[in-house]
Design a protein around this motif. Structure first.
Motif, short mmCIF file in Angstrom:
data_model
loop_
_atom_site.label_atom_id
_atom_site.label_comp_id
_atom_site.label_asym_id
_atom_site.label_seq_id
_atom_site.Cartn_x
_atom_site.Cartn_y
_atom_site.Cartn_z
N ILE A 147 50.90 62.62 116.59
CA ILE A 147 50.26 62.67 115.33
C ILE A 147 49.01 63.81 115.93
N GLN A 148 48.76 63.64 116.80
CA GLN A 148 47.42 64.83 117.06
C GLN A 148 46.39 64.55 116.03
N SER A 149 46.56 64.32 114.60
CA SER A 149 45.75 64.68 113.61
C SER A 149 46.15 64.46 112.37
N PHE A 150 45.90 64.25 111.41
CA PHE A 150 45.94 63.99 109.86
C PHE A 150 45.20 64.77 109.01
N GLN A 151 44.43 65.54 109.82
CA GLN A 151 43.84 66.87 108.89
C GLN A 151 44.89 68.09 108.88
N GLN A 152 44.87 68.76 107.51
CA GLN A 152 46.31 69.65 107.41
C GLN A 152 45.80 70.59 108.35
N GLU A 153 44.48 70.84 108.17
CA GLU A 153 43.73 72.33 108.70
C GLU A 153 43.83 72.10 110.19
N LYS A 154 43.59 71.23 110.88
CA LYS A 154 43.18 70.91 112.19
C LYS A 154 44.74 71.19 112.82
N LEU A 155 45.79 70.23 112.10
CA LEU A 155 47.09 70.55 112.69
C LEU A 155 48.09 71.61 112.27
N GLN A 156 47.51 72.89 111.15
CA GLN A 156 48.03 74.35 111.31
C GLN A 156 47.55 74.51 112.38
N ALA A 157 46.04 73.99 113.34
CA ALA A 157 44.92 75.27 114.10
C ALA A 157 45.91 74.69 115.07
N LEU A 158 47.05 73.33 115.14
CA LEU A 158 47.82 73.06 116.20
C LEU A 158 49.07 73.29 116.35
N GLY A 159 49.12 73.81 115.72
CA GLY A 159 50.78 74.59 115.16
C GLY A 159 51.80 73.46 115.66
N ARG A 160 51.66 72.08 114.79
CA ARG A 160 52.44 71.46 113.86
C ARG A 160 53.09 71.32 113.29
N ILE A 161 54.77 71.19 112.71
CA ILE A 161 55.21 70.96 112.09
C ILE A 161 54.68 69.72 110.83
N HIS A 162 54.54 68.99 111.14
CA HIS A 162 53.75 67.61 110.00
C HIS A 162 52.81 68.14 109.24
N ASN A 163 52.96 67.22 108.41
CA ASN A 163 51.57 67.28 107.45
C ASN A 163 50.89 65.25 107.66
N GLY A 164 49.89 65.24 107.15
CA GLY A 164 49.21 63.96 107.57
C GLY A 164 50.28 63.05 106.03
N ASP A 165 50.66 63.53 106.01
CA ASP A 165 51.03 62.39 104.67
C ASP A 165 52.51 61.89 105.48
N GLU A 166 53.10 62.90 106.18
CA GLU A 166 54.21 62.30 107.07
C GLU A 166 53.69 61.56 108.21
N ALA A 167 52.61 62.11 108.83
CA ALA A 167 51.94 61.26 109.82
C ALA A 167 52.38 60.15 109.20
N VAL A 168 51.28 59.47 107.68
CA VAL A 168 51.54 58.04 108.08
C VAL A 168 52.54 57.22 108.22
N ARG A 169 53.72 58.34 106.95
CA ARG A 169 55.03 57.95 106.86
C ARG A 169 56.02 57.38 107.71
#
Length: 401
Positions: A147-169
């Motif tokens: 997951i790494q984070s559920f917050q979009q700003e943080k996910l973008q900074a980490l280069g992740r390909i998912h968003n927070g809603d996808e992580a929850v799902r």
């Protein structure tokens, strides 16, 4: 496919050839399987991972993994597997058919314990309900979801390909697929992260009711994008506040810390990782995989495999890049750098059982560590103090020779 049995000669470390007691009982045996491809390489990641091409060579890679395993079988004859861990990369990029063929091939070579734990790492951006139902039917009974984070700003900074809603799902889909045992992987100390940000991530994760949480601070590692282009990270005081408040929140909800960055509900620690930390044995197969195997005569050998996928899949090259027998002078540090990560440490008797060395070989370092307040004065256990957990590198330095 034919391969040479070794890419390099055995390297003896320290005084490896000096006498060491035979091991009375061999430790539990695990298998680590490395699948090195990701959709995209994250800027903080220093693991052996590579951006995937549109079509992965699944069939060829499974063939190579089984051939690689064949070359390690002579060292584990008569033993059974207590756990298997698919790591990466993103193992969930592989189809259930490929993983099924691989698991069947492994079981034909090494018997599985009746209660074997089989973990698959997965990322929310690769979740498909039908695929994970199929994984569960294969006997994979534990997921570790990045997951790494559920917050979009943080996910973008980490280069992740998912968003927070996808992580929850993803957590919900895991449960619907029949996984009642899963880990969520969460980071803190992220770029521009506040205490409230970090606790919001933890609360969201806890609400998903995983059985296990890996919660650890982002570090900047060499040979990564973040190392060369460092982001703005929280100040030390904020990091300390996050650590303290986060640990209290996890404890409040029944997640007991049993290792530096691992928290679990009662009876749900990761068996595979516990085996690592208690100096158990593991075969490592796949590009860049590492292994550690004990022999009845007292020899303990670490191995590492060819790192680049193209070389690993090349029949003209060896799977094994090297191996090293641990020397007596290395054994205290090798054992304790794992065991002292556990918050409750290990029973003292485990050291002679797993290393063939006497407890007396630890005496000088143990005395210095106890006097420094880094190791608890507890003859029956080897366990760090709270201060020792915080300054683990300083503690381990006491056991370097």
């Amino acid at each position: 496919m034919t391969r040479e049995s070794s890419a390099s000669p055995l390297i003896f470390g320290g005084d490896a050839s000096s006498p060491r007691a035979a091991l009375p009982v061999l430790p539990p045996l695990a298998l680590y399987i490395h699948i090195p491809w990701c959709v995209r390489k994250c800027p903080y990641c220093d693991f052996n991972s590579h951006t995937a091409s549109p079509v992965l060579p699944e069939e060829e890679y499974v063939d190579a993994l089984l051939a690689d395993l064949d070359q390690d079988l002579h060292a584990v004859y008569g033993r059974e597997l207590s756990s298997i861990f698919f790591g990466g990369g993103t193992p969930s990029l592989f189809s259930a058919d490929s993983l099924g063929r691989l698991l069947k091939g492994v079981e034909q070579r090494i018997p599985f314990a009746s209660d074997i734990e089989i973990t698959l790492e997965a990322n929310p951006g690769t979740f498909e309900q039908d695929k994970f139902v199929a994984y569960r039917k294969l006997g994979i009974n534990r997921l570790s979801i990045g997951i790494q984070s559920f917050q979009q700003e943080k996910l973008q900074a980490l280069g992740r390909i998912h968003n927070g809603d996808e992580a929850v799902r993803a957590a919900g889909m895991a449960r619907q697929a029949g996984f009642d045992n899963f880990n969520l992987d969460l980071m803190h100390g992220l770029p521009n992260q506040s205490l409230d940000d970090a606790l919001a991530d933890l609360r969201t994760a806890i609400a998903l009711k995983p059985t296990h949480l890996s919660w650890y601070q982002l570090t900047l590692e060499p040979n990564t994008v973040f190392w060369n282009q460092p982001p703005t990270l929280p100040e030390d005081d904020t990091l300390w506040d996050i650590q303290e408040a986060g640990q209290a929140l996890l404890a409040e909800h029944g997640y007991a810390q049993y290792e530096v960055s691992a928290y679990a509900l009662l009876g749900r620690p990761a068996r595979h990782n516990l085996n690592y930390w208690s100096f158990g044995d593991f075969i490592g197969i796949g590009a860049g995989a590492h292994g550690k195997l004990s022999h009845p005569d007292g020899r303990i050998v670490r191995t590492w495999k060819t790192r680049l996928p193209k070389d690993y899949l090349n029949p003209a090259k060896s799977f094994r890049a090297g191996e090293k027998a641990l020397g007596n002078d290395e054994m205290p540090f090798e054992f304790l750098m794992n065991a002292l990560r556990l918050t409750e440490g290990v029973e003292s008797r485990l050291y002679p059982e797993r290393t063939g060395m006497t407890l007396e070989s630890l005496a000088e370092g143990r005395r210095e560590a106890e006097q420094s307040g880094l190791l608890q004065v507890e003859p029956s256990r080897l366990v760090a103090t709270v201060r020792g957990q915080l300054f683990l590198n300083d503690l381990l330095q006491k056991f370097l020779t």
